[in-house]
Design a protein around this motif. Structure first.
Motif, mmCIF file in Angstrom:
data_model
loop_
_atom_site.group_PDB
_atom_site.id
_atom_site.type_symbol
_atom_site.label_atom_id
_atom_site.label_comp_id
_atom_site.label_asym_id
_atom_site.label_seq_id
_atom_site.Cartn_x
_atom_site.Cartn_y
_atom_site.Cartn_z
ATOM 1 N N TRP A 156 61.290 -0.777 10.915
ATOM 2 C CA TRP A 156 60.925 0.327 10.015
ATOM 3 C C TRP A 156 61.863 0.375 8.814
ATOM 4 N N ALA A 157 63.155 0.157 9.038
ATOM 5 C CA ALA A 157 64.117 0.172 7.936
ATOM 6 C C ALA A 157 63.830 -0.956 6.950
ATOM 7 N N ASP A 158 63.512 -2.164 7.450
ATOM 8 C CA ASP A 158 63.186 -3.278 6.555
ATOM 9 C C ASP A 158 61.941 -2.974 5.728
ATOM 10 N N GLN A 180 59.559 -1.572 0.454
ATOM 11 C CA GLN A 180 58.701 -0.720 -0.363
ATOM 12 C C GLN A 180 59.459 -0.117 -1.542
ATOM 13 N N ALA A 181 60.725 0.164 -1.351
ATOM 14 C CA ALA A 181 61.533 0.734 -2.429
ATOM 15 C C ALA A 181 62.093 -0.331 -3.357
ATOM 16 N N GLY A 182 61.798 -1.615 -3.100
ATOM 17 C CA GLY A 182 62.333 -2.681 -3.926
ATOM 18 C C GLY A 182 63.788 -2.967 -3.687
ATOM 19 N N GLU A 218 73.845 2.365 -12.820
ATOM 20 C CA GLU A 218 72.475 1.864 -12.677
ATOM 21 C C GLU A 218 72.091 1.584 -11.227
ATOM 22 N N ALA A 219 72.988 1.778 -10.273
ATOM 23 C CA ALA A 219 72.713 1.459 -8.870
ATOM 24 C C ALA A 219 71.689 2.427 -8.280
ATOM 25 N N ARG A 220 70.864 1.911 -7.374
ATOM 26 C CA ARG A 220 69.874 2.720 -6.673
ATOM 27 C C ARG A 220 70.306 2.891 -5.225
ATOM 28 N N LEU A 221 70.081 4.098 -4.689
ATOM 29 C CA LEU A 221 70.508 4.413 -3.329
ATOM 30 C C LEU A 221 69.317 4.897 -2.522
ATOM 31 N N LEU A 222 69.228 4.389 -1.298
ATOM 32 C CA LEU A 222 68.167 4.768 -0.367
ATOM 33 C C LEU A 222 68.806 5.057 0.985
ATOM 34 N N ARG A 251 64.528 8.860 3.147
ATOM 35 C CA ARG A 251 63.346 8.634 3.961
ATOM 36 C C ARG A 251 63.772 8.717 5.421
ATOM 37 N N THR A 252 63.152 9.623 6.157
ATOM 38 C CA THR A 252 63.594 9.895 7.514
ATOM 39 C C THR A 252 62.523 9.516 8.524
ATOM 40 N N LEU A 253 62.991 9.224 9.722
ATOM 41 C CA LEU A 253 62.133 8.920 10.856
ATOM 42 C C LEU A 253 62.762 9.565 12.081
ATOM 43 N N ALA A 254 62.093 10.589 12.602
ATOM 44 C CA ALA A 254 62.634 11.302 13.752
ATOM 45 C C ALA A 254 62.575 10.425 14.990
#
Length: 323
Positions: free
Chosen positions: A92-94, A99-101, A129-133, A154-157
């Motif tokens: 799921w994390a991959d 999806q977020a690039g 300019e860094a992106r964080l997820l 983005r969360t997954l219980a």
């Protein structure tokens, strides 16, 4: 506000000024032919003492390190990053990172409860300019956090863990106590051990000193002197003792299903703590009003160590110079 300390850099001129104003006094020595020379009074002359240039350099570095420590410099070095809560499904994390690039972005695995705090404390380490997820079962914070940059969550219980709670019962009404815990799936230990989380002591005599557990349910206060002046909350008395935390209620053992359920809810709420809820997915927009986090980081520790070393070196050189 920490960056304003860089405006104090002109104080580095103070050691230069101090060394510049040093004066060297020339002592007049009478000579036999001094009477043929014009009389002059001894005087002081100003001159640069470049022979102690090393001491001057150390003092300048000492002030520069002190200013840098107060300014708390941070060199942004992190790029695109995916922070994954420990225990998150890797597939799921991959998928979410792709999806977020951010499939090729750096991965940082942290305990779920520390993810938001880590971002807040180390926010300045990421380049503009860094992106964080952030991915995983992140618990909902009490207050909505604010960041100085855009952060996507983005969360997954996850399914609640089935931690087995083990209980040891010492009572003449053991069957009544067993019915209380049997409805909740709590395991009963005939002999207390290291896994025993709760001991029900429903007797008037005191337990042996070697008997210990994190939590005790006590029906007779006389057997536990710690409960004589214990604090009360919600009709329950509680006190800490060498045996563990003691709880007492005059209504024990529970007489019906509702009372038994309340007893186990009190156990969860007062001893194990409240259950954490998964935060909803959201995007934290950059907030220009966010204050910089408290000074921290490895660079600040290095500067403090360097500051202490330079101070010791400056004292040694100053003492040697006076001799």
């Amino acid at each position: 506000m920490n960056a304003l300390w860089w405006l104090a850099l002109p104080v580095l001129l103070l050691p230069v000024w101090w060394h510049r104003r040093k004066r060297e006094q020339h002592q007049a020595v009478p000579l036999a032919t001094a009477r043929f020379l014009p009389r002059t009074e001894p005087r002081q002359t100003r001159e640069w003492r470049w022979n102690d240039l090393f001491l001057l350099l150390v003092r300048c570095l000492l002030l520069a390190c002190a200013i840098a420590w107060l300014a708390d410099p941070v060199m942004p070095w992190r790029g695109d990053t995916v922070i994954v809560a420990a225990g998150t499904d890797p597939q799921w994390a991959d998928k979410q990172a792709a999806q977020a690039g951010l499939a090729q972005a750096e991965r940082v695995t942290l305990p779920a409860a520390r993810a938001i705090g880590f971002l807040r404390a180390h926010e300045r380490e990421w380049r503009p300019e860094a992106r964080l997820l952030v991915l995983g079962d992140i618990p909902m914070p009490a207050l909505v956090p604010e960041f100085g940059r855009r952060i996507e969550l983005r969360t997954l219980a996850q399914a609640p863990s089935k931690d087995e709670r083990r209980v040891h019962i010492v009572s003449e009404r053991a069957e009544q106590w067993r019915r209380v815990f049997a409805a909740q799936g709590v395991a009963i230990d005939e002999t207390p051990g290291e896994q025993t989380a709760l001991i029900v002591w429903d007797r008037a005599d005191a337990p042996p000193p070697s008997l210990r557990a994190p939590l005790w349910l006590v029906t007779h206060i006389a057997a536990f002197p710690e409960l004589d002046k214990a604090a009360q909350v919600g009709g329950l008395r509680y006190a800490d003792s060498p045996r563990g935390r003691l709880w007492h209620s005059a209504a024990w053992p529970p007489q019906d299903v509702k009372a038994a359920r309340n007893l186990l809810e009190d156990w969860q709420r007062l001893h194990l703590g409240p259950l954490a809820y998964t935060a909803p997915p959201r995007v934290f927009a950059a907030s220009p009003a966010v204050r910089a986090p408290e000074p921290s980081g490895a660079l600040r520790g290095i500067l403090m160590a360097l500051l202490a070393a330079l101070f010791v070196l400056e004292r040694i050189l100053t003492h040697a110079r006076r001799r």
